[in-house]
Write a protein that holds these residues in place. Structure first.
Motif, PDB file in Angstrom:
ATOM      1  N   ARG A   1      19.731  -8.346  44.515  1.00  0.00           N
ATOM      2  CA  ARG A   1      21.094  -8.356  45.064  1.00  0.00           C
ATOM      3  C   ARG A   1      21.212  -9.313  46.238  1.00  0.00           C
ATOM      4  O   ARG A   1      22.192 -10.048  46.359  1.00  0.00           O
ATOM      5  CB  ARG A   1      21.515  -6.944  45.497  1.00  0.00           C
ATOM      6  CG  ARG A   1      21.877  -6.032  44.354  1.00  0.00           C
ATOM      7  CD  ARG A   1      22.619  -4.794  44.834  1.00  0.00           C
ATOM      8  NE  ARG A   1      22.046  -4.150  46.002  1.00  0.00           N
ATOM      9  CZ  ARG A   1      21.212  -3.097  45.956  1.00  0.00           C
ATOM     10  NH1 ARG A   1      20.865  -2.589  44.793  1.00  0.00           N
ATOM     11  NH2 ARG A   1      20.760  -2.562  47.064  1.00  0.00           N
TER      12      ARG A   1
ATOM     13  N   ILE B   1      24.223  -8.860  35.434  1.00  0.00           N
ATOM     14  CA  ILE B   1      23.819  -8.190  34.194  1.00  0.00           C
ATOM     15  C   ILE B   1      23.805  -9.175  33.033  1.00  0.00           C
ATOM     16  O   ILE B   1      22.874  -9.180  32.223  1.00  0.00           O
ATOM     17  CB  ILE B   1      24.733  -6.983  33.911  1.00  0.00           C
ATOM     18  CG1 ILE B   1      24.456  -5.882  34.933  1.00  0.00           C
ATOM     19  CG2 ILE B   1      24.551  -6.464  32.492  1.00  0.00           C
ATOM     20  CD1 ILE B   1      25.406  -4.721  34.879  1.00  0.00           C
TER      21      ILE B   1
ATOM     22  N   LEU C   1      21.052  -0.929  33.393  1.00  0.00           N
ATOM     23  CA  LEU C   1      20.948  -2.081  34.288  1.00  0.00           C
ATOM     24  C   LEU C   1      21.817  -1.893  35.525  1.00  0.00           C
ATOM     25  O   LEU C   1      21.398  -2.213  36.643  1.00  0.00           O
ATOM     26  CB  LEU C   1      21.348  -3.370  33.553  1.00  0.00           C
ATOM     27  CG  LEU C   1      20.380  -3.887  32.508  1.00  0.00           C
ATOM     28  CD1 LEU C   1      20.985  -5.068  31.761  1.00  0.00           C
ATOM     29  CD2 LEU C   1      19.063  -4.279  33.142  1.00  0.00           C
ATOM     30  N   THR C   2      23.021  -1.370  35.338  1.00  0.00           N
ATOM     31  CA  THR C   2      23.924  -1.138  36.465  1.00  0.00           C
ATOM     32  C   THR C   2      23.318  -0.130  37.435  1.00  0.00           C
ATOM     33  O   THR C   2      23.315  -0.359  38.653  1.00  0.00           O
ATOM     34  CB  THR C   2      25.293  -0.634  35.964  1.00  0.00           C
ATOM     35  OG1 THR C   2      25.833  -1.585  35.054  1.00  0.00           O
ATOM     36  CG2 THR C   2      26.249  -0.431  37.108  1.00  0.00           C
ATOM     37  N   THR C   3      22.797   0.960  36.909  1.00  0.00           N
ATOM     38  CA  THR C   3      22.173   1.983  37.754  1.00  0.00           C
ATOM     39  C   THR C   3      21.005   1.389  38.532  1.00  0.00           C
ATOM     40  O   THR C   3      20.851   1.648  39.732  1.00  0.00           O
ATOM     41  CB  THR C   3      21.689   3.169  36.898  1.00  0.00           C
ATOM     42  OG1 THR C   3      22.804   3.697  36.177  1.00  0.00           O
ATOM     43  CG2 THR C   3      21.065   4.247  37.743  1.00  0.00           C
TER      44      THR C   3
ATOM     45  N   SER D   1      28.787 -11.461  40.956  1.00  0.00           N
ATOM     46  CA  SER D   1      29.240 -10.091  40.710  1.00  0.00           C
ATOM     47  C   SER D   1      28.179  -9.343  39.915  1.00  0.00           C
ATOM     48  O   SER D   1      27.272  -9.945  39.331  1.00  0.00           O
ATOM     49  CB  SER D   1      30.556 -10.096  39.941  1.00  0.00           C
ATOM     50  OG  SER D   1      30.334 -10.530  38.610  1.00  0.00           O
ATOM     51  N   LEU D   2      28.318  -8.029  39.877  1.00  0.00           N
ATOM     52  CA  LEU D   2      27.381  -7.207  39.119  1.00  0.00           C
ATOM     53  C   LEU D   2      27.403  -7.581  37.634  1.00  0.00           C
ATOM     54  O   LEU D   2      26.353  -7.638  36.983  1.00  0.00           O
ATOM     55  CB  LEU D   2      27.721  -5.729  39.313  1.00  0.00           C
ATOM     56  CG  LEU D   2      26.650  -4.721  38.982  1.00  0.00           C
ATOM     57  CD1 LEU D   2      25.385  -4.977  39.783  1.00  0.00           C
ATOM     58  CD2 LEU D   2      27.138  -3.324  39.219  1.00  0.00           C
ATOM     59  N   ASP D   3      28.589  -7.862  37.102  1.00  0.00           N
ATOM     60  CA  ASP D   3      28.704  -8.262  35.696  1.00  0.00           C
ATOM     61  C   ASP D   3      27.976  -9.577  35.432  1.00  0.00           C
ATOM     62  O   ASP D   3      27.341  -9.746  34.390  1.00  0.00           O
ATOM     63  CB  ASP D   3      30.172  -8.391  35.291  1.00  0.00           C
ATOM     64  CG  ASP D   3      30.866  -7.043  35.211  1.00  0.00           C
ATOM     65  OD1 ASP D   3      30.171  -6.031  35.037  1.00  0.00           O
ATOM     66  OD2 ASP D   3      32.100  -7.015  35.328  1.00  0.00           O
TER      67      ASP D   3
ATOM     68  N   LEU E   1      20.476  -1.840  39.326  1.00  0.00           N
ATOM     69  CA  LEU E   1      20.925  -2.836  40.303  1.00  0.00           C
ATOM     70  C   LEU E   1      21.621  -2.195  41.506  1.00  0.00           C
ATOM     71  O   LEU E   1      21.606  -2.762  42.599  1.00  0.00           O
ATOM     72  CB  LEU E   1      21.846  -3.856  39.640  1.00  0.00           C
ATOM     73  CG  LEU E   1      21.155  -4.820  38.684  1.00  0.00           C
ATOM     74  CD1 LEU E   1      22.181  -5.631  37.911  1.00  0.00           C
ATOM     75  CD2 LEU E   1      20.192  -5.732  39.432  1.00  0.00           C
ATOM     76  N   GLU E   2      22.230  -1.044  41.316  1.00  0.00           N
ATOM     77  CA  GLU E   2      22.894  -0.360  42.422  1.00  0.00           C
ATOM     78  C   GLU E   2      21.952   0.546  43.207  1.00  0.00           C
ATOM     79  O   GLU E   2      22.341   1.085  44.243  1.00  0.00           O
ATOM     80  CB  GLU E   2      24.071   0.468  41.892  1.00  0.00           C
ATOM     81  CG  GLU E   2      25.202  -0.385  41.359  1.00  0.00           C
ATOM     82  CD  GLU E   2      26.309   0.425  40.713  1.00  0.00           C
ATOM     83  OE1 GLU E   2      26.052   1.600  40.337  1.00  0.00           O
ATOM     84  OE2 GLU E   2      27.416  -0.100  40.567  1.00  0.00           O
TER      85      GLU E   2
ATOM     86  N   ILE F   1      23.497  -1.496  29.408  1.00  0.00           N
ATOM     87  CA  ILE F   1      24.340  -1.957  30.515  1.00  0.00           C
ATOM     88  C   ILE F   1      24.403  -0.891  31.600  1.00  0.00           C
ATOM     89  O   ILE F   1      24.302  -1.199  32.796  1.00  0.00           O
ATOM     90  CB  ILE F   1      25.745  -2.334  30.010  1.00  0.00           C
ATOM     91  CG1 ILE F   1      25.646  -3.577  29.128  1.00  0.00           C
ATOM     92  CG2 ILE F   1      26.693  -2.571  31.165  1.00  0.00           C
ATOM     93  CD1 ILE F   1      26.922  -4.005  28.478  1.00  0.00           C
ATOM     94  N   GLU F   2      24.537   0.366  31.207  1.00  0.00           N
ATOM     95  CA  GLU F   2      24.561   1.443  32.183  1.00  0.00           C
ATOM     96  C   GLU F   2      23.228   1.551  32.914  1.00  0.00           C
ATOM     97  O   GLU F   2      23.187   1.774  34.128  1.00  0.00           O
ATOM     98  CB  GLU F   2      24.897   2.785  31.516  1.00  0.00           C
ATOM     99  CG  GLU F   2      26.325   2.891  31.034  1.00  0.00           C
ATOM    100  CD  GLU F   2      26.543   2.284  29.654  1.00  0.00           C
ATOM    101  OE1 GLU F   2      25.567   1.852  29.014  1.00  0.00           O
ATOM    102  OE2 GLU F   2      27.702   2.233  29.229  1.00  0.00           O
TER     103      GLU F   2
END
Length: 155
Positions: A81, A93, A66-68, A88-90, A70-71, A63-64
């Protein structure tokens, strides 16, 4: 050629007796302590071990990662995006995790394409876009690029 393996029956029997004794101890502890016997066999049973299962302290989890991604300013991440700007980001993901859960590679790519179109419902709310100017080829290419990136990031 047949390979002969020497089996020491005494060792196997000794190992069997050890396992049998351990099973008897567990049964005895269960009878004496009930469910509390778990505390005898596991330390720190009330901690957050279930929530952190599979995460190393040194390496971030999926998850971390994927978050990194996507940002980031990665071209594929920016396109995703832009395409999913109403999510939302969630939600993104969760959708990507669904796509990655598909067993076959081509199924992952088509699930990603459907997710990018908005045909995949992950979080319980429908989000199909009525966008008539969808270029199927571009979406499929973006889905392929996205799956390649995720494979590279997640291993």
């Amino acid at each position: 050629m047949v390979k002969e393996i020497e089996i020491n029956k005494t060792d196997k029997f000794t190992q069997y007796l050890e396992h049998l004794e351990a099973g008897k101890r567990l049964q005895e502890d269960w009878i004496n302590h009930g469910i509390d016997c778990v505390d005898l066999y596991f330390e720190d049973i009330d901690s957050d071990w279930l929530e952190t299962w599979g995460y190393d302290d040194d390496e971030p989890g999926n998850i971390e990662k994927l978050t990194t991604f996507l940002e980031s300013d990665d071209v594929v991440a920016v396109k995703v995006r832009e395409r999913l700007q109403d999510k939302s980001l969630d939600e993104i993901i969760a959708g990507l995790e669904y796509c990655l859960s598909q067993l076959k590679e081509e199924d992952r790519i088509f699930a990603a394409k459907d997710f990018l179109v908005g045909d995949v419902v992950v979080s319980g709310r429908g989000n199909a876009s009525g966008n008539g100017d969808i270029n199927e080829v571009e979406l499929l290419e973006l889905a392929e690029d996205l799956m390649d990136k995720l494979r590279e990031i997640l291993g």
